[in-house]
Design a protein around this motif. Structure first.
Motif, PDB file in Angstrom:
ATOM      1  N   ASN A   1      13.595   0.388  -2.361  1.00 20.55           N
ATOM      2  CA  ASN A   1      13.843  -0.972  -3.575  1.00 20.55           C
ATOM      3  C   ASN A   1      12.537  -2.085  -3.474  1.00 20.55           C
ATOM      4  OD1 ASN A   1      15.282  -3.355  -2.775  1.00 20.55           O
ATOM      5  ND2 ASN A   1      16.296  -1.566  -2.408  1.00 20.55           N
TER       6      ASN A   1
ATOM      7  N   LEU B   1       9.877  -7.017  -0.585  1.00 17.10           N
ATOM      8  CA  LEU B   1       9.870  -8.872  -1.203  1.00 17.10           C
ATOM      9  C   LEU B   1      10.365  -8.746   0.495  1.00 17.10           C
ATOM     10  CD1 LEU B   1      10.218  -9.964  -4.265  1.00 17.10           C
ATOM     11  CD2 LEU B   1       8.115 -10.591  -3.012  1.00 17.10           C
TER      12      LEU B   1
ATOM     13  N   THR C   1      10.021 -14.864 -13.627  1.00 16.75           N
ATOM     14  CA  THR C   1       9.758 -13.687 -12.521  1.00 16.75           C
ATOM     15  C   THR C   1      11.569 -13.681 -12.257  1.00 16.75           C
ATOM     16  OG1 THR C   1       8.842 -12.619 -10.388  1.00 16.75           O
ATOM     17  CG2 THR C   1      10.631 -14.917 -10.362  1.00 16.75           C
TER      18      THR C   1
ATOM     19  N   ALA D   1      14.487 -11.673  -7.642  1.00 18.22           N
ATOM     20  CA  ALA D   1      14.487 -10.923  -6.497  1.00 18.22           C
ATOM     21  C   ALA D   1      13.376 -11.740  -5.602  1.00 18.22           C
ATOM     22  CB  ALA D   1      13.964  -9.460  -6.084  1.00 18.22           C
TER      23      ALA D   1
ATOM     24  N   VAL E   1       2.693 -13.635  -8.807  1.00 21.18           N
ATOM     25  CA  VAL E   1       3.742 -12.711  -9.685  1.00 21.18           C
ATOM     26  C   VAL E   1       3.003 -12.227 -10.656  1.00 21.18           C
ATOM     27  CG1 VAL E   1       5.511 -12.331 -10.865  1.00 21.18           C
ATOM     28  CG2 VAL E   1       5.907 -13.647  -9.473  1.00 21.18           C
TER      29      VAL E   1
ATOM     30  N   HIS F   1       4.605  -5.728 -11.456  1.00 20.76           N
ATOM     31  CA  HIS F   1       4.782  -5.545 -12.654  1.00 20.76           C
ATOM     32  C   HIS F   1       3.590  -5.018 -13.418  1.00 20.76           C
ATOM     33  CE1 HIS F   1       7.969  -8.596 -14.217  1.00 20.76           C
ATOM     34  NE2 HIS F   1       8.288  -7.808 -13.735  1.00 20.76           N
TER      35      HIS F   1
ATOM     36  N   SER G   1       7.088  -2.465  -7.732  1.00 21.90           N
ATOM     37  CA  SER G   1       9.061  -1.543  -6.870  1.00 21.90           C
ATOM     38  C   SER G   1       8.695  -0.598  -8.073  1.00 21.90           C
ATOM     39  CB  SER G   1      10.093  -2.999  -7.435  1.00 21.90           C
ATOM     40  OG  SER G   1      10.893  -2.117  -8.402  1.00 21.90           O
TER      41      SER G   1
ATOM     42  N   HIS H   1      11.632   0.373  -9.707  1.00 21.61           N
ATOM     43  CA  HIS H   1      12.441   1.219 -10.804  1.00 21.61           C
ATOM     44  C   HIS H   1      12.110   1.679 -11.886  1.00 21.61           C
ATOM     45  CE1 HIS H   1      15.447  -0.370 -13.771  1.00 21.61           C
ATOM     46  NE2 HIS H   1      16.484  -0.280 -12.248  1.00 21.61           N
TER      47      HIS H   1
ATOM     48  N   LYS I   1      10.146   0.279 -14.468  1.00 20.79           N
ATOM     49  CA  LYS I   1       8.187  -0.124 -14.294  1.00 20.79           C
ATOM     50  C   LYS I   1       7.683   0.956 -14.868  1.00 20.79           C
ATOM     51  CE  LYS I   1      10.168  -3.860 -11.880  1.00 20.79           C
ATOM     52  NZ  LYS I   1      10.899  -4.136 -12.286  1.00 20.79           N
TER      53      LYS I   1
ATOM     54  N   GLY J   1      13.268   1.982  -5.275  1.00 22.07           N
ATOM     55  CA  GLY J   1      12.092   2.260  -4.676  1.00 22.07           C
ATOM     56  C   GLY J   1      11.412   1.394  -4.664  1.00 22.07           C
TER      57      GLY J   1
END
Ligand SMILES: Cc1ncc(COP(=O)(O)O)c(C=O)c1O
Length: 388
Positions: free
Chosen positions: A53, A58, A79, A82, A131, A160, A183, A185, A188, A195
């Motif tokens: 993930n 990170l 953000t 995480a 970010v 993102h 990510s 997810h 996304k 992942g």
């Protein structure tokens, strides 16, 4: 109920997963390497290591960059948890730098101010995590310049902004940052269920991440201290099981083929929202720097609740009753009780992020959102705030 984000899965994605399920490898097989090669090609990275993930990506980045107790690492307060938590995992000390009020990304001038403040106390910042919030790339040229000038490691939490461009370049992320994390997810741009990946042009960092993804085990003959036979492996550092499965990677490779189309559809929806909300002074739509093409993972609409007779919570409830689930991205991380108790951050530390939070509402944005739904969402918002 219309939610703020949702995956887009088509028959080709399903077929790709079923193919792997019918094959020999569910994990540690060839689909992982194929996905990594696809990521390398799309994002122009020399190396890509797929992991369980984005948080694992990170975590391993911090470890591979050698973060440890006493190191100061800075990031944006706007953000997901995480991004800051990975600093804590490494035992390092997090600090936050406020955002630009128009684009909501970390403000490079304030980054440099922060570096200088630490310098004046005889301290050095080890790393900066930018970010690409909501899909708007950071001012990477400035962040790179500052990082080179003061010797900072530069990380891009790119979760993102897959498919975004910076100066017309979709492969910008690894060109500026030393390490890039993603990510996959379901909300996304592309998904593998759970992942993530670490992308870098630095092969030493990639090797470390790869080793730590799999318990810190190595079978590399050049690294072994002993060798008892073909089964033999060694562990030199403690690692984790942060592996991703083959069927997830098959989904990832298949989704990556749709990424440009997904981003195109997200941009069209954002454009429609921009039109529907234009000229309403209580609302501020997301702005973009001319150097970038936004990927619109999110559409953070700012609503000036101070001018309204109801609260943001009331507004959420009204929208929910109308069948629309909103979200907020994000509660500034420095305001979380954990960061207050352990590092002493309080309200007033990042004032722009805090007033952004007071007004921010993420409205639904995903490729399969229909024109009718978009109109309904805009209509309900304007109706509730009393401008229609
Ligand atoms: C900016 C950002 N960083 C990190 C993560 C963590 O990714 P994951 O949920 O895959 O662990 C997310 C996901 O929500 C995110 O939005």
């Amino acid at each position: 109920m219309i939610s703020y984000g949702k995956q887009s899965i088509d028959q080709s994605n399903i077929d790709a997963v079923v193919d792997v399920l019918n094959g020999d490898w569910l994990t540690q097989g060839p689909a992982v390497e194929t996905f990594e090669n696809d990521l390398k090609n799309y994002f122009g990275a020399k190396n890509a290591c797929a992991v369980a993930n984005g948080t694992a990506a990170l975590h391993l980045t911090g470890l591979a960059l050698g973060w440890k107790t006493g190191d100061i690492i800075i990031t944006s307060p706007i953000t997901f948890l995480a991004t800051a938590n990975c600093i804590v995992y490494a035992g390092a000390t997090p600090d936050f730098v406020d955002i630009d009020p128009l684009t909501y990304i970390i403000d490079p001038n304030l980054v440099e101010d922060k570096v200088k403040t630490y310098q004046s106390q005889g301290k050095k910042i080890k790393a900066l995590i930018g970010v690409d919030y909501a899909g708007h790339p950071c001012d990477w040229k400035s962040l790179r310049e500052i990082s080179d000038k003061y010797g900072l490691q530069l990380v891009n939490d790119n979760c993102h902004a897959m498919g975004a461009s910076y100066f017309g370049d979709k492969q910008y992320a690894v060109k500026y940052a030393d390490v890039v994390t993603q990510s996959y997810h379901p909300v996304k741009h592309i998904t593998t269920g759970e992942g993530g990946a670490v992308l870098t042009n630095d092969s030493t960092i990639d090797e470390k991440v790869r080793c730590l993804r799999n318990h810190g085990m190595t079978k590399d003959i050049n690294q072994l201290e002993n060798n008892d036979g073909p089964w033999y492996y060694e562990m030199h550092e403690v690692g984790y099981n942060y592996r991703i499965t083959d069927f997830q990677c098959a989904l990832g490779s298949s989704q990556l083929k749709n990424l440009d189309q997904f981003v195109h559809e997200r941009r069209e929806i954002a454009k429609r929202y921009d039109e529907l909300f234009s000229g309403i002074d209580i609302l501020t739509t997301p702005k973009t720097n001319s150097s970038i093409d936004h990927a619109y993972h999110l559409y953070p609409l700012q609503i000036d609740f101070e001018k309204l007779s109801f609260t943001k919570a009331d507004f959420f409830q009204k929208m929910q009753q109308a069948g629309i689930n909103l979200q907020v991205h994000y509660i500034p991380v420095h305001l979380q009780p954990f960061y207050n108790r352990n590092y002493g951050f309080t309200s007033g530390y990042c004032t722009i992020a805090e007033s952004f939070y007071d007004r921010a509402v993420s409205i639904p944005l995903y490729p399969s959102l229909t024109d009718v739904e978009i109109e309904k969402i805009a209509m309900d918002i304007t109706k509730f705030i009393g401008t229609k």
